[in-house]
Write a protein that holds these residues in place. Structure first.
Motif, PDB file in Angstrom:
ATOM      1  N   ILE A   1       0.857  -1.187   0.000  1.00 61.50           N
ATOM      2  CA  ILE A   1       0.000   0.000   0.000  1.00 61.50           C
ATOM      3  C   ILE A   1       0.891   1.234   0.000  1.00 61.50           C
ATOM      4  CG2 ILE A   1      -1.501   1.425   1.473  1.00 61.50           C
ATOM      5  CD1 ILE A   1      -3.138  -0.936   2.133  1.00 61.50           C
ATOM      6  N   VAL A   2       0.557   2.203  -0.848  1.00 59.30           N
ATOM      7  CA  VAL A   2       1.282   3.477  -0.852  1.00 59.30           C
ATOM      8  C   VAL A   2       0.283   4.619  -0.628  1.00 59.30           C
ATOM      9  CG1 VAL A   2       2.881   4.976  -2.077  1.00 59.30           C
ATOM     10  CG2 VAL A   2       2.898   2.524  -2.529  1.00 59.30           C
ATOM     11  N   PRO A   3       0.330   5.252   0.543  1.00 58.70           N
ATOM     12  CA  PRO A   3      -0.532   6.414   0.783  1.00 58.70           C
ATOM     13  C   PRO A   3       0.029   7.641   0.073  1.00 58.70           C
ATOM     14  CG  PRO A   3       0.092   5.295   2.827  1.00 58.70           C
ATOM     15  CD  PRO A   3       1.013   4.809   1.751  1.00 58.70           C
ATOM     16  N   VAL A   4      -0.832   8.334  -0.673  1.00 51.06           N
ATOM     17  CA  VAL A   4      -0.378   9.511  -1.420  1.00 51.06           C
ATOM     18  C   VAL A   4      -1.251  10.712  -1.071  1.00 51.06           C
ATOM     19  CG1 VAL A   4       0.611   8.159  -3.298  1.00 51.06           C
ATOM     20  CG2 VAL A   4      -1.761   8.896  -3.463  1.00 51.06           C
ATOM     21  N   LYS A   5      -0.611  11.835  -0.837  1.00 55.53           N
ATOM     22  CA  LYS A   5      -1.350  13.032  -0.434  1.00 55.53           C
ATOM     23  C   LYS A   5      -1.325  14.084  -1.532  1.00 55.53           C
ATOM     24  CE  LYS A   5      -1.874  16.328   3.362  1.00 55.53           C
ATOM     25  NZ  LYS A   5      -1.261  16.973   4.536  1.00 55.53           N
ATOM     26  N   ARG A   6      -2.450  14.743  -1.712  1.00 54.97           N
ATOM     27  CA  ARG A   6      -2.555  15.850  -2.665  1.00 54.97           C
ATOM     28  C   ARG A   6      -2.171  17.119  -1.921  1.00 54.97           C
ATOM     29  NH1 ARG A   6      -7.003  19.314  -4.115  1.00 54.97           N
ATOM     30  NH2 ARG A   6      -6.973  19.838  -6.326  1.00 54.97           N
ATOM     31  N   VAL A   7      -1.147  17.800  -2.429  1.00 55.68           N
ATOM     32  CA  VAL A   7      -0.635  19.001  -1.752  1.00 55.68           C
ATOM     33  C   VAL A   7      -0.393  20.118  -2.776  1.00 55.68           C
ATOM     34  CG1 VAL A   7       0.529  17.669   0.068  1.00 55.68           C
ATOM     35  CG2 VAL A   7       1.798  18.294  -1.994  1.00 55.68           C
TER      36      VAL A   7
ATOM     37  N   ALA B   1       6.725  -8.052  -5.025  1.00 56.04           N
ATOM     38  CA  ALA B   1       5.324  -7.738  -4.725  1.00 56.04           C
ATOM     39  C   ALA B   1       4.486  -8.084  -5.937  1.00 56.04           C
ATOM     40  CB  ALA B   1       5.176  -6.255  -4.408  1.00 56.04           C
ATOM     41  N   ASP B   2       3.195  -8.377  -5.695  1.00 55.13           N
ATOM     42  CA  ASP B   2       2.350  -8.648  -6.858  1.00 55.13           C
ATOM     43  C   ASP B   2       1.283  -7.590  -7.090  1.00 55.13           C
ATOM     44  OD1 ASP B   2       1.879 -11.551  -4.987  1.00 55.13           O
ATOM     45  OD2 ASP B   2       0.812  -9.678  -4.660  1.00 55.13           O
ATOM     46  N   GLU B   3       1.090  -6.697  -6.102  1.00 56.05           N
ATOM     47  CA  GLU B   3       0.090  -5.655  -6.334  1.00 56.05           C
ATOM     48  C   GLU B   3       0.452  -4.397  -5.558  1.00 56.05           C
ATOM     49  OE1 GLU B   3      -3.904  -6.405  -4.942  1.00 56.05           O
ATOM     50  OE2 GLU B   3      -4.758  -5.413  -6.704  1.00 56.05           O
ATOM     51  N   VAL B   4       0.293  -3.242  -6.215  1.00 51.83           N
ATOM     52  CA  VAL B   4       0.557  -1.953  -5.567  1.00 51.83           C
ATOM     53  C   VAL B   4      -0.758  -1.172  -5.516  1.00 51.83           C
ATOM     54  CG1 VAL B   4       1.800   0.242  -5.718  1.00 51.83           C
ATOM     55  CG2 VAL B   4       2.950  -1.905  -6.364  1.00 51.83           C
ATOM     56  N   ILE B   5      -1.161  -0.794  -4.295  1.00 49.39           N
ATOM     57  CA  ILE B   5      -2.437  -0.103  -4.107  1.00 49.39           C
ATOM     58  C   ILE B   5      -2.164   1.302  -3.574  1.00 49.39           C
ATOM     59  CG2 ILE B   5      -4.692  -0.195  -2.971  1.00 49.39           C
ATOM     60  CD1 ILE B   5      -3.930  -3.240  -2.393  1.00 49.39           C
ATOM     61  N   ALA B   6      -2.585   2.305  -4.326  1.00 48.68           N
ATOM     62  CA  ALA B   6      -2.427   3.696  -3.875  1.00 48.68           C
ATOM     63  C   ALA B   6      -3.661   4.102  -3.081  1.00 48.68           C
ATOM     64  CB  ALA B   6      -2.238   4.623  -5.069  1.00 48.68           C
TER      65      ALA B   6
END
Ligand code: FAD
Ligand code: AMP
Lengths: 250, 312
Positions: free
Chosen positions: A4-10, A55-60
């Motif tokens: 999981i990759v948390p991404v922030k809008r800035v 890894a097999d899946e990347v979730i933003a």
């Protein structure tokens, strides 16, 4: 494993921000917004781990207003497989973000969560560490190199004075520093493809998590400004001024 | 109740940032206890006890605390916080690593990089790379603060606090220290130095950085760098000054071949006197410089060396 990759809008890092004259905050209307630069680096790292077979899946995942969809599409265009938006219009603090991310982790059961080390708007540098605490997972902040090795992940960290290497038991939290990689640009075909990738929307209020702000912002002010000084002609003049006028050299 | 200040140290010596964070901790208006967590830290504890304004020093001494891992420090600190209203931590890579872990376990927010303590509940902190300053109020039962130590004067020596040993919890199974590679330098520490000489992309190569080092050595200064210089491989990453590097506020900051991007200014614009050397007279660094020299650094730096040698 999933990542999981948390991404922030800035506010885009090139924008010279303006403090509102009434002290109520920073002007974000009609200002260019982008993905937090450290989160681009985090997405890149996750994609590289997937490309290397770790890894097999990347979730933003993003927490924020409907517009944060654009940020998630950017992550998808870079190569993330799918995205989740936890929608809220509240100003959201790191502890609340960490609580929402915890529920995302419980839903998706990733082996790694890779975050940016800091969001360049609030400059908090807290969320990854807080998420690690809430999950009772190990953490490695300021990552310079991430090497999964079976049940563990070895992380080289940039610390004051040099580098430190840790071995974390998986699942684990990593926050990335600037030098770990150079994020790729999304190609036009990938931007097109990203439009068809799944983007799930969840109302943050439906989670039953207390996300009300706990820190009250009383005032936002301009920092004290410095005045441009004088331009000198010669090095000798400079050294002389530093000795006599400024008094900072013997 | 009281304030718990976590000492910044490398197991051998107390870092000077601790005395500055102590000034911030005292501003909360309650007795301050200092926690020294590490391995073989007797000398560090003695130094902490000698700081004026420290009421007690708690020492947790165990081999596994040597590396200051967040998992181990949080396990130590969270139960202690039953006795304290506030946790005060230096905003170093160590402090930034463990403090939010403690805050989350206490279910309270953290105030990062506080630059002023206005009252026990009100603080100032920079946001947007220091381009705005927020005044914030925290009403949570426990406060967790990391301190930008360049904003506080060091507390003097002159105390003689009691030293009390406390037990450390067992080592966490989650994370293990593997190794470290800490640069040994005879120069002063970047964040504590009175004079900093920094080089940017304009230096052109790692070899040319010797020009910076020679001036730094003449001035007893620390060496710093812009991100571009670090990325180009002229100098290692821990020399980077800026929003995402180190924040410095020396008496004198000399920026050589650095354009002055906001992310760089964020790390040095509170220096007392700023000197800029750049061949581009439009470079933004001149907008914050007290003294500027427009010209080729390869010509100017040797001239400065010569000027420093004269009259000495
Ligand atoms: C999220 C994020 C975080 C960042 N964090 C930081 C940070 O912490 N610290 C940081 O520094 N940057 C940071 N940056 C990068 C920052 O935006 C700039 O790119 C960087 O500071 C530029 O470094 P520089 O001034 O050395 O290089 P440049 O901008 O390329 O400037 C080089 C300067 O050298 C001058 N020059 C060239 N040759 C000579 C010569 N012979 N004599 C005299 N002058 C010469 C030029 O005129 C020019 O002004 C960050 C960027 C992002 C996106
Ligand atoms: N609203 C958000 N949505 C998604 N991720 C976030 C959000 N806020 C913070 N993060 C993540 O947490 C990191 C550190 O943010 P911060 O603790 O606010 O400095 C960021 O780089 C992101 O990876």
């Amino acid at each position: 494993m999933k990542i999981i990759v948390p991404v922030k809008r800035v506010v885009d890092y090139n924008v010279k921000i303006r403090v509102k004259p009434d002290g109520s905050g920073v002007d974000t209307i009609n200002v260019k917004m982008s993905m937090n630069p450290f989160d681009e680096i985090a997405v890149e790292e996750a994609i590289r781990l997937k490309e290397a077979g770790h890894a097999d899946e990347v979730i933003a995942v993003s927490i924020g207003p409907a517009k944060a969809q654009e940020t998630l599409r950017t992550a998808l265009a870079m190569g993330a497989d799918r995205a989740i938006l936890y929608k809220t219009d509240l100003p959201i603090e790191p502890l609340a973000v960490a609580k929402i991310l915890k529920s995302a982790v419980e839903k998706e059961k990733p082996g790694l969560v890779i975050l940016g080390k800091q969001a360049i708007d609030d400059d908090s540098n807290q969320t990854g560490q807080m998420l690690a605490a809430l999950l009772n997972w190990p953490q490695a902040t300021f990552a310079f190199k991430v090497s999964p090795q079976g049940e563990t992940v070895e992380v080289v960290r940039e610390v004051d004075g040099g580098l430190q290497t840790l071995a974390l038991r998986l699942p684990a939290i990593v926050t990335v520093d600037l030098r770990i990689n150079q994020p790729r640009y999304a190609s036009l075909p990938n931007i097109m493809k990203a439009k068809k990738k799944p983007l799930e929307e969840i109302d943050a209020a439906s989670l039953g998590i207390d996300i009300e702000p706990k820190v009250k912002v009383l005032k936002t002010a301009e920092p004290p400004t410095r005045k441009a000084g004088v331009k000198l002609k010669t090095a000798a003049e400079l050294v002389d001024k530093l000795r006599t006028e400024a008094g900072v050299l013997q | 109740m009281a304030v718990l200040l976590v000492a910044e140290h490398n197991n051998k010596a107390l870092n000077g940032a601790t005395a500055k964070a102590l000034t911030a901790a005292k501003a909360l208006g309650a007795p301050v206890h200092v926690l020294v967590a590490g391995a073989g830290v007797d000398a560090v504890a003695q130094k902490a006890a000698a700081l004026e304004g420290v009421d007690k020093v708690l020492v947790a001494d165990a081999p596994h605390l040597a590396a200051h891992l967040a998992e181990d420090l949080a396990a130590l600190i969270v139960p202690l916080m039953a006795n304290y209203d506030a946790l005060v931590v230096v905003a170093s890579t160590t402090g930034k690593n463990f403090a939010p872990r403690v805050a989350a376990l206490l279910d309270v927010p953290q105030i990062s990089e506080a630059t002023a303590i206005l009252s026990p509940t009100q603080f100032e902190r920079p946001i947007y790379a220091g381009n705005a300053i927020q005044t914030v109020e925290v009403t949570a039962p426990k406060k967790v603060l990391t301190i930008r130590t360049t904003a506080f004067a060091a507390a003097p020596e002159g105390g003689s606090a009691a030293i009390e040993k406390i037990d450390a919890p067992a080592q966490s199974e989650l994370a293990k220290f593997v190794s470290e590679d800490i640069s040994q330098s005879a120069r002063p520490d970047l964040t504590a130095a009175k004079v900093v000489v920094s080089g940017g992309r304009g230096l052109g190569s790692a070899d040319n950085f010797k020009l910076i080092e020679r001036i730094a050595d003449k001035l007893g200064a620390a060496v710093g760098a812009s991100r571009a210089a670090v990325d180009a491989g002229f100098i290692p990453g821990d020399f980077q000054v800026g929003q995402t590097g180190k924040v410095v506020a020396p008496e004198l900051y000399i920026a050589v071949g650095i354009s002055g991007a906001i992310q760089h200014l964020a790390g040095m614009k509170d220096s007392k006197v700023i000197v800029a050397i750049n061949k581009d007279e439009e470079a933004p660094i001149f907008q914050v410089a007290d003294y500027g020299l427009v010209g080729d650094l390869f010509q100017i730096l040797p001239e400065i060396e010569a000027a420093l040698d004269s009259r000495k």
